[in-house]
Design an enzyme around this catalytic site. Structure first.
Site, PDB file in Angstrom:
ATOM      1  N   LYS A 115       0.819  -1.212   0.000  1.00  0.00           N
ATOM      2  CA  LYS A 115       0.000   0.000   0.000  1.00  0.00           C
ATOM      3  C   LYS A 115       0.856   1.267   0.000  1.00  0.00           C
ATOM      4  O   LYS A 115       0.483   2.276  -0.604  1.00  0.00           O
ATOM      5  CB  LYS A 115      -0.939   0.002   1.212  1.00  0.00           C
ATOM      6  CG  LYS A 115      -2.051  -1.028   1.113  1.00  0.00           C
ATOM      7  CD  LYS A 115      -3.043  -0.881   2.258  1.00  0.00           C
ATOM      8  CE  LYS A 115      -4.209  -1.844   2.095  1.00  0.00           C
ATOM      9  NZ  LYS A 115      -5.219  -1.698   3.168  1.00  0.00           N
ATOM     10  N   LYS A 207      -5.779  -8.942  -7.064  1.00  0.00           N
ATOM     11  CA  LYS A 207      -7.003  -9.020  -6.274  1.00  0.00           C
ATOM     12  C   LYS A 207      -8.031  -7.989  -6.755  1.00  0.00           C
ATOM     13  O   LYS A 207      -7.669  -6.870  -7.116  1.00  0.00           O
ATOM     14  CB  LYS A 207      -6.664  -8.768  -4.803  1.00  0.00           C
ATOM     15  CG  LYS A 207      -7.831  -8.911  -3.846  1.00  0.00           C
ATOM     16  CD  LYS A 207      -7.378  -8.563  -2.442  1.00  0.00           C
ATOM     17  CE  LYS A 207      -8.578  -8.495  -1.499  1.00  0.00           C
ATOM     18  NZ  LYS A 207      -8.211  -8.018  -0.160  1.00  0.00           N
ATOM     19  N   LYS A 210     -11.321  -2.113  -4.601  1.00  0.00           N
ATOM     20  CA  LYS A 210     -12.058  -0.854  -4.715  1.00  0.00           C
ATOM     21  C   LYS A 210     -11.194   0.236  -5.332  1.00  0.00           C
ATOM     22  O   LYS A 210     -11.710   1.177  -5.923  1.00  0.00           O
ATOM     23  CB  LYS A 210     -12.501  -0.381  -3.329  1.00  0.00           C
ATOM     24  CG  LYS A 210     -13.316  -1.359  -2.524  1.00  0.00           C
ATOM     25  CD  LYS A 210     -13.477  -0.827  -1.101  1.00  0.00           C
ATOM     26  CE  LYS A 210     -14.099  -1.855  -0.180  1.00  0.00           C
ATOM     27  NZ  LYS A 210     -14.145  -1.387   1.215  1.00  0.00           N
TER      28      LYS A 210
END
Length: 344
Positions: A115, A207, A210
């Protein structure tokens, strides 16, 4: 190790649209578990602010996730549905557990590296530290089981390490305060079903997320039938027909993903899906997948839309759930303060 009553805790972040991966990887498990366990289902809004959020959008997203829980079949009267920020125990326990957790443990967390990317020096401390908050989320209720996807399993292992270290560091005080040989349970992961990790419709090696810039990479829970059909038909595939056995899925990540989605939504195995569609071309299989997804998701999307219009009702569900969550967490936090040696 002391025996603890079985209790399930899990949560979903209120960031962006909830998608099929959230539904299959988490929410369907929540619905099933409520039949056999005491469950706390949290909208983890404290976790959401580890990245910048627009306040108005965050508030709307908290309500939208709550509506999704209810629309999918979670019973907020029998179980506890609440948002994290209304229960101070999460943040309070997180600080105490920060003083138990070790820096080296957090340095091994792969999700932070993914991230944060290359600009790690400029991300928030919260993004780095949020696995400890996740441990506090679970341990504030002495939860014994956590339904998680594969990507969160490392964080649950960290929660177990923190719980075990607290039990060892304060073993004498824990016993002195009448808690036998352990205060916190070592929570177990619940990873179930054939599609615990749903991948992008555009890239079967990534994956479903969002945050993906392409809306065609995911199916949102509030997509209408036409949009679901468009996204499935545009999903990346390869030129070969479907195999008849699961061994034929090797090296074909996009096919493996679509078969896994069909299996999870239809409550069957990948092998059973391939017994039905082995030898078929992708257009035939995708048409069947569209029909299945529309039948399953359209009622949920419609109910989400209906519930989302009634903010007073949604806020009432969260207020009631938060009060019930506080009642469980309060004696845990009180006991932790006594064990640590605080004066109350």
């Amino acid at each position: 190790m002391a025996n603890f009553p079985e209790r399930v805790f899990s949560g979903v972040q209120p960031t962006g649209n909830l998608h099929l991966g959230n539904y299959l990887g988490a929410i369907t498990k929540f619905v099933a578990l409520q039949k056999t366990h005491q469950c706390l289902y949290c909208v983890v809004d404290l976790h959401a602010i580890t990245l910048p959020q627009d306040p108005a959008e965050l508030k709307a997203s908290i309500r939208k996730v709550t509506a999704a829980y209810l629309a999918a079949g979670i019973d907020a009267k029998q179980q506890i549905v609440f948002n994290q920020s209304q229960v101070a125990a999460h943040a309070e326990l997180a600080w105490i557990l920060n003083c138990v957790a070790r820096l080296g443990w957090l340095n091994r967390m792969t999700q932070f590296k993914e991230k944060a990317g290359k600009d790690r020096e400029n991300v928030s401390v919260g993004l780095y530290d949020y696995p400890v908050l996740m441990a506090a989320d679970i341990l504030a209720y002495q939860a014994t089981h956590v339904p998680v996807g594969e990507d969160q399993k490392q964080h649950l292992e960290l929660a177990r390490d923190i719980a075990q270290k607290f039990n060892l560091d304060f073993a004498e005080s824990i016993a002195a305060h009448g808690h036998n040989d352990a205060f916190f349970p070592l929570p177990e992961p619940l990873i179930q079903g054939p599609a615990t990790r749903v991948m992008s419709l555009r890239d079967g090696t990534k994956k479903m997320s969002k945050s993906d810039p392409s809306d065609y990479s995911r199916i949102n829970l509030d997509d209408d039938a036409d949009l679901i059909a468009q996204k499935v038909r545009k999903a990346k595939t390869d030129p070969e027909a479907l195999p008849s056995e699961t061994g034929g899925l090797a090296g074909r990540p996009e096919l493996d993903n679509l078969v896994g989605i069909f299996a999870a939504v239809n409550d069957e195995t990948k092998g059973q899906v391939l017994q039905t569609f082995g030898g078929a071309n992708f257009s035939t299989f995708k048409s069947a997948l569209v029909d299945l997804l529309v039948a399953k998701l359209a009622p949920i999307g419609a109910e989400m839309a209906r519930l989302s219009k009634d903010e007073t009702f949604i806020d009432g569900v969260l207020a009631d759930g938060s009060a019930r969550a506080r009642a469980i967490a309060a004696p845990v936090i009180t006991a932790v303060k006594d064990i640590v040696g605080f004066v109350r």
